[in-house]
Design a protein around this motif. Structure first.
Motif, PDB file in Angstrom:
ATOM      1  N   GLY A   1       0.783  -1.231   0.000  1.00 29.40           N
ATOM      2  CA  GLY A   1       0.000   0.000   0.000  1.00 29.40           C
ATOM      3  C   GLY A   1       0.810   1.274   0.000  1.00 29.40           C
ATOM      4  N   TRP A   2       2.126   1.186   0.144  1.00 30.03           N
ATOM      5  CA  TRP A   2       2.960   2.382   0.162  1.00 30.03           C
ATOM      6  C   TRP A   2       2.990   3.033  -1.224  1.00 30.03           C
ATOM      7  N   THR A   3       3.232   4.340  -1.238  1.00 26.99           N
ATOM      8  CA  THR A   3       3.409   5.073  -2.489  1.00 26.99           C
ATOM      9  C   THR A   3       4.706   5.861  -2.427  1.00 26.99           C
ATOM     10  N   VAL A   4       5.154   6.332  -3.588  1.00 26.62           N
ATOM     11  CA  VAL A   4       6.444   7.011  -3.649  1.00 26.62           C
ATOM     12  C   VAL A   4       6.396   8.116  -4.691  1.00 26.62           C
TER      13      VAL A   4
ATOM     14  N   VAL B   1      11.122   1.413  -6.875  1.00 28.78           N
ATOM     15  CA  VAL B   1      11.881   1.135  -5.649  1.00 28.78           C
ATOM     16  C   VAL B   1      11.067   0.307  -4.659  1.00 28.78           C
ATOM     17  N   LEU B   2       9.794   0.050  -4.967  1.00 31.42           N
ATOM     18  CA  LEU B   2       8.934  -0.743  -4.087  1.00 31.42           C
ATOM     19  C   LEU B   2       8.504  -2.055  -4.728  1.00 31.42           C
TER      20      LEU B   2
ATOM     21  N   LYS C   1       1.782   5.568   4.509  1.00 28.87           N
ATOM     22  CA  LYS C   1       0.327   5.601   4.714  1.00 28.87           C
ATOM     23  C   LYS C   1      -0.077   5.568   6.187  1.00 28.87           C
ATOM     24  N   ASN C   2       0.665   4.865   7.046  1.00 29.42           N
ATOM     25  CA  ASN C   2       0.468   4.897   8.488  1.00 29.42           C
ATOM     26  C   ASN C   2       1.716   5.452   9.141  1.00 29.42           C
ATOM     27  N   SER C   3       1.570   5.925  10.376  1.00 25.21           N
ATOM     28  CA  SER C   3       2.729   6.360  11.151  1.00 25.21           C
ATOM     29  C   SER C   3       3.316   5.169  11.896  1.00 25.21           C
TER      30      SER C   3
END
Length: 592
Positions: A59-62, A76-77, A105-107
């Motif tokens: 779910g991460w974005t860059v 890179v992901l 997306k989350n801390s």
């Protein structure tokens, strides 16, 4: 999230013990390279340090300030160094500095950053001088590290103090090859987070069952000297004693221990595979704490467990990870500090047995660190025996970031009465409003159960027992129940597309999984045994998870005479699950 203390990927049974290690370094006033040239440590780190593990990047974005079409930042992901992010060089070159920003997306509470250069053999674009910054809102940034990467294709790792962050930014200020190029490349980026800190080793005395003698001496103390280039090894010059091998730690006095970290030797020979960890108060009587298997690679390893307060810890190596020989070796061994888990908590329960002179069943026994004592619900008054559900509530006095729970059933030999089966685990700040964090069913045995989840802030932790694992009666019992606590906490950011719920504990290793279309239930199974395979004796341990109720029920399938470990799975046009092969390769079974 489906959770269990042991997990399976495809057909490989893997006991997940984490990948952390503690290294001791005397650090100068800025980042420096270690002997590998690729690991960096921020100067403000404490002397005893845990190398953290990679966060899940789902779910991460860059984003980046620049990219060349075909070499986008998202590369890179993508879990491969064969693709990479590259800044624009055509038709015009975008000049340095360049930055790439990861939105998690989350801390999270993070303490490390890992970068893999492009892996196609070309050094073009390798980053040299750089900075790493973090942010909670992508507006205000905090510098956590700076330094210079070596001009090679090796993975680069930077460690720093725990810090809450949602965004991580890598800024490239120069290229490593020194030719004045203005474009940079990156193959993969990971962000790291670590478990409990380690205990000081100043007063330790360590012994081993075997050491290699001079001239190639490798003593036990070399596994606690803070230098990953030196190591303990069992004897390999001359005779080579066989497994098992033991490494025993005397801490000098009793301390709370919540885990062990292991870094293998600089060479592959002697990497520990199967292992056990025991504890003792007198170095004579030993009690099993946990066991598992470490993978055959150079990565640091660790295992965590509910805190135990003891003076002696013993790591026993049962096999060499690559089956290369009868040796065991270790570059660094550390113990995790479990003091935050051993705080003077209080407990309340719905029932406890206090009327039998020969059996002390008070609730406090499950928090005393002694596995020979236990809590049990009332059973002596047969006219008024409390029925399920039963609860065990811990008041930690102040809020902590709670990341898990360990449950040790009563350890009376041959007596499993009160083993908890179906259960629910909840966390609360005020003791009134509760957040579910885990649920499921535990196996009916006397082994420790460990449940993990993403850290949740709370003062109270409640375990609710819903059934007795062997259906023997209305009782619940526990030798030890401990919260697993992490040092810092950062609340997750709101998710617009959903988020993981509580973990689901299965009473077996879920080797195979199928969704039942007619009921929307999740059908899982292991093999002839809940946590072992081989034999082909025509039975399969099975469980069904009902998402609507959160209940996991277990059964053993014998009527088909089919051991369905690692089978082929398909579905008929009418929605029936067809299971072919497995250990009984000639069999096919249909689930209706």
């Amino acid at each position: 999230m489906l959770g269990n203390s042991s997990h399976v990927v495809l057909c490989l049974i893997a006991y997940l013990v984490g990948t952390a290690v503690s290294l001791t370094h005397r650090l100068p006033s800025r980042d420096v390279r270690t002997g590998t040239g690729n690991e960096y440590f921020l100067s403000t780190l404490p002397v005893a340090f845990i190398a953290p593990t990679q966060l899940d990047r789902a779910g991460w974005t860059v984003t980046a300030n620049s990219f060349q079409p075909g070499s986008e930042p998202r590369n890179v992901l993508d879990r491969t160094g064969a693709t990479w992010w590259e800044t624009q060089f055509s038709p015009t070159v975008v000049p340095l500095p360049h930055n790439i920003v990861i939105d998690m997306k989350n801390s999270y509470v993070i303490n490390g950053f890992r970068m893999l250069p492009r892996q196609d053999g070309s050094p073009s674009g390798n980053i040299g001088q750089h900075t790493i910054d973090v942010s909670l809102d992508s507006k205000t940034w905090t510098r956590v590290a700076s330094g210079t990467y070596a001009n090679d294709q090796a993975r680069k790792t930077t460690y720093f103090q725990n810090v809450p962050a949602r965004y991580v930014r890598l800024t490239a200020q120069s290229t490593a090859e020194g030719r004045g190029y203005q474009y940079v490349t990156v193959g993969e980026i990971n962000v790291l987070s670590g478990p409990d800190p380690t205990l000081p080793r100043d007063n330790w005395k360590v012994t081993a069952d075997s050491e290699n003698p001079l001239p190639n001496q490798h003593r036990a103390v070399e596994a606690t000297d803070g230098a990953p280039t030196t190591y303990w090894s069992t004897q390999f010059d001359g005779s080579s004693p066989g497994f098992p091998h033991t490494f025993t730690i005397d801490q000098g006095s009793a301390k709370a221990v919540s885990g062990l970290s292991y870094l293998g030797p600089p060479t592959s020979n002697g990497r520990i595979g199967q292992y056990t960890i025991h504890k003792s108060t007198d170095a004579s009587t030993w009690t099993l704490v946990t066991s598992g298997t470490w993978t055959d690679d150079a990565e640091p390893k660790s295992t965590e467990f509910g805190a135990v307060t003891v003076q002696y810890i013993r790591l026993t190596a049962l096999s060499e990870a690559g089956n290369r020989g009868p040796w065991a070796a270790a570059a660094e061994i550390n113990l995790f500090d479990g003091s935050r888990q051993a705080t003077d908590f209080s407990v309340s329960v719905d029932s406890q047995e206090t009327t039998v002179p020969t059996e002390d069943g008070r609730a406090n026994n499950a928090l005393d660190g002694d596995p020979t004592t236990f809590w049990t619900t009332q059973w002596a008054n047969t006219n008024n025996v409390p029925r399920y559900p039963h609860f065990f509530r811990i008041d930690m006095k102040v809020p902590y970031s709670v990341k898990g729970l360990s449950y040790l059933p009563r350890q009376t030999p041959g007596n499993r009465q009160g083993n908890i089966g179906q259960h629910l685990i909840e966390v609360s700040l005020d003791g009134a409003s509760w957040t579910p964090v885990a649920r499921g069913t535990w196996q009916d045995d006397q082994l420790m159960k460990v449940v993990h989840w993403q850290g949740v802030l709370g003062r109270y932790l409640r375990l609710t027992a819903l059934t007795e694992a062997g259906n023997r009666g209305p009782w619940a019992a526990a030798a030890e129940i401990k919260p697993l606590i992490q040092s810092t906490y950062s609340a997750p950011a709101p998710e617009s597309q959903g988020r993981w719920g509580e973990t689901i504990d299965f009473p077996l290793v879920p080797v195979a999984v199928a969704l039942v279309p007619a009921t929307s239930e999740v059908l899982v199974w292991s093999a002839w045994n809940a946590d072992n395979y081989g034999g082909g004796n025509g039975r399969t341990v099975t469980a069904i998870y009902n998402p609507s109720t959160g209940i996991v029920t277990q059964s053993v399938v014998t009527n088909t005479q089919h051991d369905m470990f690692c089978p082929g799975i398909s579905m008929s046009k009418t929605g029936l699950i067809v299971v072919s092969g497995g250990t009984n390769a000639e069999k096919t079974s249909i689930y209706k």
